[in-house]
Design an enzyme around this catalytic site. Structure first.
Site, PDB file in Angstrom:
ATOM      1  N   GLY A 223       0.787  -1.235   0.000  1.00 17.04           N
ATOM      2  CA  GLY A 223       0.000   0.000   0.000  1.00 17.04           C
ATOM      3  C   GLY A 223       0.817   1.282   0.000  1.00 17.04           C
ATOM      4  O   GLY A 223       0.488   2.232  -0.713  1.00 17.04           O
ATOM      5  N   LYS A 231       0.861   8.218   0.503  1.00 21.01           N
ATOM      6  CA  LYS A 231       2.119   8.940   0.587  1.00 21.01           C
ATOM      7  C   LYS A 231       2.600   9.456  -0.776  1.00 21.01           C
ATOM      8  O   LYS A 231       3.469  10.315  -0.839  1.00 21.01           O
ATOM      9  CB  LYS A 231       3.189   8.054   1.233  1.00 21.01           C
ATOM     10  N   HIS A 250       2.246  14.790   8.036  1.00 21.30           N
ATOM     11  CA  HIS A 250       2.077  13.374   8.375  1.00 21.30           C
ATOM     12  C   HIS A 250       1.472  13.314   9.780  1.00 21.30           C
ATOM     13  O   HIS A 250       2.153  12.971  10.747  1.00 21.30           O
ATOM     14  CB  HIS A 250       3.457  12.699   8.325  1.00 21.30           C
ATOM     15  N   SER A 272       6.254   6.292  11.295  1.00 22.29           N
ATOM     16  CA  SER A 272       5.518   5.029  11.258  1.00 22.29           C
ATOM     17  C   SER A 272       5.920   4.144  12.435  1.00 22.29           C
ATOM     18  O   SER A 272       7.086   4.101  12.813  1.00 22.29           O
ATOM     19  CB  SER A 272       5.831   4.293   9.966  1.00 22.29           C
ATOM     20  N   CYS A 274       5.143   4.391  15.606  1.00 23.97           N
ATOM     21  CA  CYS A 274       5.504   5.091  16.842  1.00 23.97           C
ATOM     22  C   CYS A 274       4.289   5.515  17.652  1.00 23.97           C
ATOM     23  O   CYS A 274       4.403   6.370  18.523  1.00 23.97           O
ATOM     24  CB  CYS A 274       6.361   6.309  16.529  1.00 23.97           C
ATOM     25  N   SER A 278      -2.530   4.433  17.413  1.00 26.60           N
ATOM     26  CA  SER A 278      -3.078   4.052  18.716  1.00 26.60           C
ATOM     27  C   SER A 278      -3.436   5.281  19.547  1.00 26.60           C
ATOM     28  O   SER A 278      -4.363   5.245  20.346  1.00 26.60           O
ATOM     29  CB  SER A 278      -2.139   3.110  19.461  1.00 26.60           C
ATOM     30  N   ASP A 291      -3.513   9.651   9.792  1.00 24.54           N
ATOM     31  CA  ASP A 291      -2.243   9.614   9.052  1.00 24.54           C
ATOM     32  C   ASP A 291      -1.839  10.910   8.357  1.00 24.54           C
ATOM     33  O   ASP A 291      -0.683  11.300   8.457  1.00 24.54           O
ATOM     34  CB  ASP A 291      -2.273   8.468   8.040  1.00 24.54           C
ATOM     35  N   ASN A 387       5.015  -5.338   9.732  1.00 28.27           N
ATOM     36  CA  ASN A 387       4.335  -4.209   9.085  1.00 28.27           C
ATOM     37  C   ASN A 387       3.002  -4.646   8.472  1.00 28.27           C
ATOM     38  O   ASN A 387       2.450  -3.952   7.623  1.00 28.27           O
ATOM     39  CB  ASN A 387       5.252  -3.602   8.017  1.00 28.27           C
ATOM     40  N   ARG A 420      10.393   7.693  18.410  1.00 31.93           N
ATOM     41  CA  ARG A 420      10.809   6.531  19.208  1.00 31.93           C
ATOM     42  C   ARG A 420      12.179   6.882  19.776  1.00 31.93           C
ATOM     43  O   ARG A 420      13.175   6.866  19.070  1.00 31.93           O
ATOM     44  CB  ARG A 420      10.884   5.328  18.270  1.00 31.93           C
TER      45      ARG A 420
HETATM   46  C1  SPV Z   1       3.394   4.922   7.125  1.00 30.38           C
HETATM   47  O1  SPV Z   1       4.281   4.063   6.968  1.00 30.38           O
HETATM   48  O2  SPV Z   1       3.627   6.034   7.625  1.00 30.38           O
HETATM   49  C2  SPV Z   1       2.013   4.626   6.753  1.00 30.38           C
HETATM   50  C3  SPV Z   1       1.774   3.521   5.877  1.00 30.38           C
HETATM   51  O3  SPV Z   1       1.129   5.340   7.104  1.00 30.38           O
HETATM   52  S1  SPV Z   1       2.357   3.802   4.298  1.00 30.38           S
HETATM   53  O4  SPV Z   1       1.213   3.796   3.428  1.00 30.38           O
HETATM   54  O5  SPV Z   1       3.270   2.717   4.024  1.00 30.38           O
HETATM   55  O6  SPV Z   1       3.024   5.085   4.257  1.00 30.38           O
HETATM   56 MN    MN Z   2       1.919   7.235   7.804  1.00 30.66          MN
END
Ligand code: SPV
Ligand code: MN
Length: 626
Positions: A223, A231, A250, A272, A274, A278, A291, A387, A420
């Site tokens: 994805g 992204k 982001h 991502s 981190c 949640s 996101d 992931n 992190r």
């Molecule tokens: C991220 O990795 O920050 C995501 C998933 O939200 S992705 O679509 O891989 O970017």
């Molecule tokens: Mn993301």
């Protein structure tokens, strides 16, 4: 309309699809679709409108093509990406740059002419034998100043299906805007498939042309590499925002519930894996998005929308105790795509950290799997990938905000940045002001690497605003744009830094997962001036009594003074080391960095040195109360 393009379309599209496409009166669109039909040579083309019938066709196609399989619970399906296609491919994601343009070492670019030649060669005939799905979406709510139309071409029904869960339909909007429509364009092909997954990984490329607003993605399904509206168009949007004076970040967008039924909106930027998702789905709060946010100023205030309407979330660690809202959604008959989890014989799925026991066998991203299976290098293959993800519409979540589609956005009172960080940042602190926040919190954000991108885990890396992977302009310019954004408004959002990953000297986490609920409430009360804070050299931190009250009221937990001291002690050397690292990085790798970054870092260094001279290397918070 150019007759050549129409001819290509007439030859390839069935009448009803030709009509659907031409019902949108936009010659750029016609040319774009025709051009890539000519290049990629699909067997046929499906023009997908916003109708339920068309969306159902996409769902069924994903099953028929073998890209998804039905699971036992109604509406649930599973998809696998290839063994070597489990995360964003940073190395092969490149900006197409005109001759002579160099955006600095952080921005992965390739000569545009060369890149276009290469990608067009890779994409030549890449869709032979497959259906091309043409999809129309709107980033942000429709009919809003935030709206951004996007068309994605893809030969993957899994990708097309995921997009439906994640983004607002845009066909009607394209029709309404016709020739006036400005839109981003994405061309994706999973390439040749073997057992339902992309086979030609060596030719995986994601090339981004911010000048034209076009993205090419080839030989991948994951994805992050293929959902053009995520992204990929985020990079296009950051560029657009930088030219127009708004921000694309982001960030989650969430409502934190305060006293007297007050809801205060925050955005939060975390790299991502981190804790972004949640946090935004915490019990008792409401989620607008998890996101990507667009932010604009209006009447001296900052407003944000969720660019998306669904969630492509990491599933590792989701369990009934820590993530009850997501857990509930994942165990109900909702429309959900699970990716790269373990599929069991009874049609259920397992992932790392799920409530149940780890099964002995199943099918996962490596094929047939049994406990202890190893890859050719001898590394153990986990039951599900770290992931591995779930894709759902936010309306499946019980705490989804009523404001999610508000075309005006929500008024944002606070920006939160978190990475992190095992040894430096305190769990929560507030910047002294906007500039201090953008420089010493947002621009100094570091995070230890995770499984969300390919490569080694656990290495601390600078990740300004958690946006580094997606910035299409020189880093220094991006920092300046963030600084400018809050400078001309009277009450810019408060800026906070959080760290859920702080450890003691033995390597134990000093916080529980749910402690983040407390930090949110504290930040909410700070915004409204309801709690005091203690000034330290690195920002403002909570007063013990406030945290004690919040831990008691919210979590029923006895919060001791020792807990407080352990968590909020200022680790002077660690902070100084971090500032040094960050400054060196900007000095050597971001030539356009504004001077103010170095000035604010120098001031902070001086404050830390003075405090150390007075109190030593580890300074308990009470020492700063005068
Ligand atoms: C991220 O990795 O920050 C995501 C998933 O939200 S992705 O679509 O891989 O970017
Ligand atoms: Mn993301």
């Amino acid at each position: 309309m150019n007759e050549k393009w129409l001819e290509i379309l007439r030859n390839k599209l069935q009448d009803n699809h030709y009509t659907k496409l031409l019902d949108i009166d936009n010659h750029h669109l016609v040319q774009f679709v025709a051009e890539y039909i000519e290049l990629c040579k699909p067997a046929d083309v499906y023009i997908c409108t916003d109708s339920q019938e068309d969306l159902q066709y996409i769902r069924e196609s994903a099953i028929r093509n073998g890209e998804e399989e039905k699971l036992a619970i109604e509406g649930h399906t599973i998809h696998f990406d290839g063994y070597h296609d489990q995360a964003r491919d940073k190395a092969h994601t490149q900006f197409l740059l005109p001759k002579g343009v160099d955006l600095g070492p952080y921005i992965n670019g390739i000569d545009k002419e060369e890149g276009l030649k290469e990608i067009k060669k890779i994409m030549k005939n890449i869709m032979v034998g497959k259906t091309l799905y043409v999809r129309f979406f709107c980033l942000g709510p429709t009919r809003s100043e935030f709206s951004m139309l996007t068309v994605q071409l893809t030969d993957s029904a899994y990708v097309a299906h995921s997009l439906d869960l994640l983004y607002r339909q845009g066909y009607e909007e394209f029709k309404r805007q016709g020739e006036k429509a400005k839109f981003f364009r994405i061309v994706h092909s999973a390439g040749e498939l073997e057992n339902g997954v992309s086979k030609n990984v060596a030719d995986r490329r994601i090339y981004i042309d911010t000048e034209e607003g076009v993205v090419f993605s080839a030989n991948t399904q994951y994805g992050g590499n293929t959902l053009g509206l995520k992204k990929l168009s985020m990079r296009l949007a950051i560029k657009r925002a930088s030219e127009e004076g708004w921000l694309c970040e982001h960030m989650f967008v969430m409502g934190v519930h305060g006293n007297h039924e007050r809801i205060t909106y925050f955005t939060g930027a975390f790299p991502s894996l981190c804790g972004k998702t949640s946090t935004s789905t915490l019990v008792g709060e409401t989620i607008v998005g998890d996101d990507i946010a667009y932010l604009r100023k209006r009447d001296g205030k900052v407003y944000a929308v969720n660019v998306e309407k669904g969630m492509f979330g990491i599933i590792m660690g989701v369990n009934s105790k820590d993530d009850p809202i997501i857990w509930e959604a994942l165990n109900k008959p909702n429309e959900i795509i699970f990716s790269n989890v373990l599929k069991l014989e009874d049609g259920s799925v397992y992932w790392i950290g799920k409530d149940s026991e780890i099964p002995e066998k199943g099918v996962n991203y490596s094929g047939e799997w049994t406990l202890g299976k190893r890859d050719e290098k001898g590394n153990e293959i986990t039951s599900s990938h770290k992931n591995a993800r779930f894709t759902l519409d936010l309306k499946c979540l019980e705490n989804v905000s009523a404001e999610i589609d508000n075309p005006f956005g929500v008024h944002v009172s606070g920006f939160i940045y978190g990475g992190r960080d095992s040894n430096t940042w305190v769990p929560v602190r507030e910047a002294f002001d906007w500039k201090h926040g953008i420089i010493s919190v947002a621009s100094a954000l570091e995070s230890e690497t995770t499984a969300a991108t390919l490569g080694r885990e656990g290495v601390p890396k600078l990740n300004p605003m958690s946006n580094l992977d997606f910035i299409p302009i020189p880093l220094g310019q991006y920092i300046q744009i963030n600084l400018d954004f809050g400078c001309d408004i009277e009450n810019p959002p408060h800026i906070f830094g959080v760290n859920y990953f702080l450890q003691d000297k033995k390597g134990n986490f000093v916080n529980d997962r749910m402690d983040k609920r407390i930090w949110l409430k504290w930040m909410e009360q700070r915004v409204h001036g309801e709690v005091e804070a203690i000034d330290t050299p690195v920002g403002r931190i909570p007063v013990y009594q406030d945290l004690k009250r919040l831990f008691h009221d919210l979590l029923g937990k006895e919060y001791t003074e020792e807990d407080y001291v352990q968590q909020f002690t200022i680790r002077v050397n660690e902070f100084l080391n971090k500032i040094h690292r960050v400054v060196e990085t900007y000095k050597t790798k971001a030539p356009t960095t504004p001077d103010i970054l170095f000035e604010i870092a120098a001031e902070e260094t001086q404050r830390l040195n003075e405090a150390r001279a007075q109190f030593g290397d580890y300074i308990a918070p009470q020492k700063f109360i005068y």
